[in-house]
Design a protein around this motif. Sequence first.
Motif, short mmCIF file in Angstrom:
data_model
loop_
_atom_site.label_atom_id
_atom_site.label_comp_id
_atom_site.label_asym_id
_atom_site.label_seq_id
_atom_site.Cartn_x
_atom_site.Cartn_y
_atom_site.Cartn_z
N LEU A 1 77.44 91.87 14.98
CA LEU A 1 77.17 93.31 15.49
C LEU A 1 77.77 93.59 17.00
N THR A 2 77.97 92.66 17.45
CA THR A 2 78.46 92.53 18.88
C THR A 2 79.69 93.33 19.00
N GLY A 3 79.78 94.50 20.07
CA GLY A 3 80.91 95.27 20.23
C GLY A 3 80.97 96.52 19.48
N LYS A 4 79.88 96.55 18.58
CA LYS A 4 80.20 97.90 17.70
C LYS A 4 78.96 98.97 18.25
N SER A 5 79.54 100.19 18.05
CA SER A 5 78.64 101.24 18.64
C SER A 5 77.33 101.24 18.17
N ALA A 6 76.46 101.90 18.86
CA ALA A 6 74.97 102.17 18.78
C ALA A 6 74.82 102.75 17.19
N HIS A 7 75.56 103.74 17.22
CA HIS A 7 75.47 104.73 15.85
C HIS A 7 76.03 103.65 14.55
N ALA A 8 76.92 102.80 14.79
CA ALA A 8 77.21 101.75 13.78
C ALA A 8 76.40 100.70 13.51
N ILE A 9 75.90 100.19 14.42
CA ILE A 9 74.70 99.35 14.26
C ILE A 9 73.34 99.83 13.62
N ALA A 10 73.15 101.01 13.89
CA ALA A 10 71.98 101.73 13.13
C ALA A 10 72.36 101.90 11.70
N ARG A 11 73.53 102.36 11.42
CA ARG A 11 73.96 102.66 10.14
C ARG A 11 74.02 101.30 9.21
N ARG A 12 74.05 100.08 9.99
CA ARG A 12 74.02 98.90 9.20
C ARG A 12 72.52 98.35 9.19
N GLY A 13 71.76 99.15 9.55
CA GLY A 13 70.09 98.94 9.36
C GLY A 13 69.23 98.34 10.59
N VAL A 14 69.89 98.52 11.64
CA VAL A 14 69.06 97.79 12.81
C VAL A 14 68.71 99.06 13.66
N ILE A 15 67.37 99.54 13.48
CA ILE A 15 67.14 100.79 14.11
C ILE A 15 66.05 100.73 15.21
N GLN A 16 65.94 101.27 16.17
CA GLN A 16 65.13 101.04 17.29
C GLN A 16 64.27 102.29 17.45
N VAL A 17 63.04 102.13 17.62
CA VAL A 17 62.03 103.09 18.24
C VAL A 17 61.83 102.98 19.53
N PRO A 18 62.49 103.84 20.35
CA PRO A 18 62.71 103.48 21.69
C PRO A 18 61.32 103.53 22.61
N GLU A 19 61.07 102.96 23.88
CA GLU A 19 59.92 103.18 24.74
C GLU A 19 59.89 104.49 25.12
N GLY A 20 58.86 104.91 25.08
CA GLY A 20 58.45 106.39 25.56
C GLY A 20 58.70 107.42 24.37
N ARG A 21 58.97 107.04 23.09
CA ARG A 21 58.98 107.74 21.99
C ARG A 21 60.23 108.64 21.93
N ARG A 22 60.57 109.37 22.84
CA ARG A 22 61.70 110.30 22.78
C ARG A 22 61.85 111.22 21.82
N VAL A 23 60.90 111.70 21.13
CA VAL A 23 61.12 112.79 20.20
C VAL A 23 61.74 114.08 20.80
N ILE A 24 62.21 114.67 19.83
CA ILE A 24 63.13 115.78 20.24
C ILE A 24 61.93 117.02 20.17
N ALA A 25 61.60 117.41 21.57
CA ALA A 25 60.34 118.08 21.67
C ALA A 25 60.71 119.61 20.91
N PRO A 26 61.84 120.24 21.15
CA PRO A 26 62.09 121.81 20.48
C PRO A 26 62.16 121.74 19.01
N LEU A 27 62.19 120.59 18.37
CA LEU A 27 62.45 120.57 16.86
C LEU A 27 60.95 120.21 16.25
N THR A 28 60.83 120.49 15.00
CA THR A 28 59.63 120.36 14.39
C THR A 28 59.42 118.97 13.85
N VAL A 29 58.25 118.57 13.55
CA VAL A 29 58.11 117.24 13.03
C VAL A 29 59.10 116.87 11.81
N ARG A 30 59.32 118.04 10.84
CA ARG A 30 60.03 117.54 9.90
C ARG A 30 61.60 117.51 10.31
#
Length: 239
Positions: A65-94
């Motif tokens: 995975l080294t050298g790959k972009s963050a979105h490419a790594i996420a698409r390979r199935g390594v997905i992070q829940v960041p510190e501080g949650r960082r939900v998108i406040a103006p969007l709904t839960v859904r």
Amino acid sequence: MLTVENLAVSYKGIQALRGVSLKVTQGEIFALIGPNGAGKSTLLNAISGIVSTQSGTVSLEGETLTGKSAHAIARRGVIQVPEGRRVIAPLTVRENLELGRQASGRRGTSDEDLDRVHDLFPILAERKNQLAGLLSGGQQQMLAIGRALMGRPRVLLLDEPSLGLAPVIIREVFDALIRLNREGMTIFLIEQNARLALETAHDAAIIEQGRIVHRGAAKALADDPVVADHYFGRAAAAH
């Protein structure tokens, strides 16, 4: 499942990680603990591709995975829940949940994914049309985990999931993580509450000043009097 070998990261001349190596076995909960500033979040961000590495490798089931972009790594199935949650406040839960699906490269809708998240955190079904910014801290943490699950992670990375939460909510969140693991999910957990982390995990490591200084079975580390005095004693004193 996830292998880190001799990883080094530097920020503006400061060495944040110094030759870190560890392995996360498929189907386990792996916990990383250590003092503030030890390099825990840096390691998670390096695995996720958010920060660049100087040397070393990260691999998922043998794929580098080294050298790959963050979105490419996420698409390979390594997905992070960041510190501080960082939900998108103006969007709904859904909408936040759907964003998690899209960010992982998946398109369309699937009631199965939503049903899984709603079964794990029923409050998200009740609040599906509410703006994420109006949720409580605990509900936002559940939403952040649910958003990650919408991408169907092979390895779920969590950065300080108990931070700022009331004890009853912490227990609910960790019960959900244990349930996910029992269903087969591999979890890499960074946690400020050392006792809780070691009680929850199968294997664990301790990082100090950018180096892994202890590793092994979580129960063995929890029973080690030096570890207990250094980390549990400090946590008890802080509270």
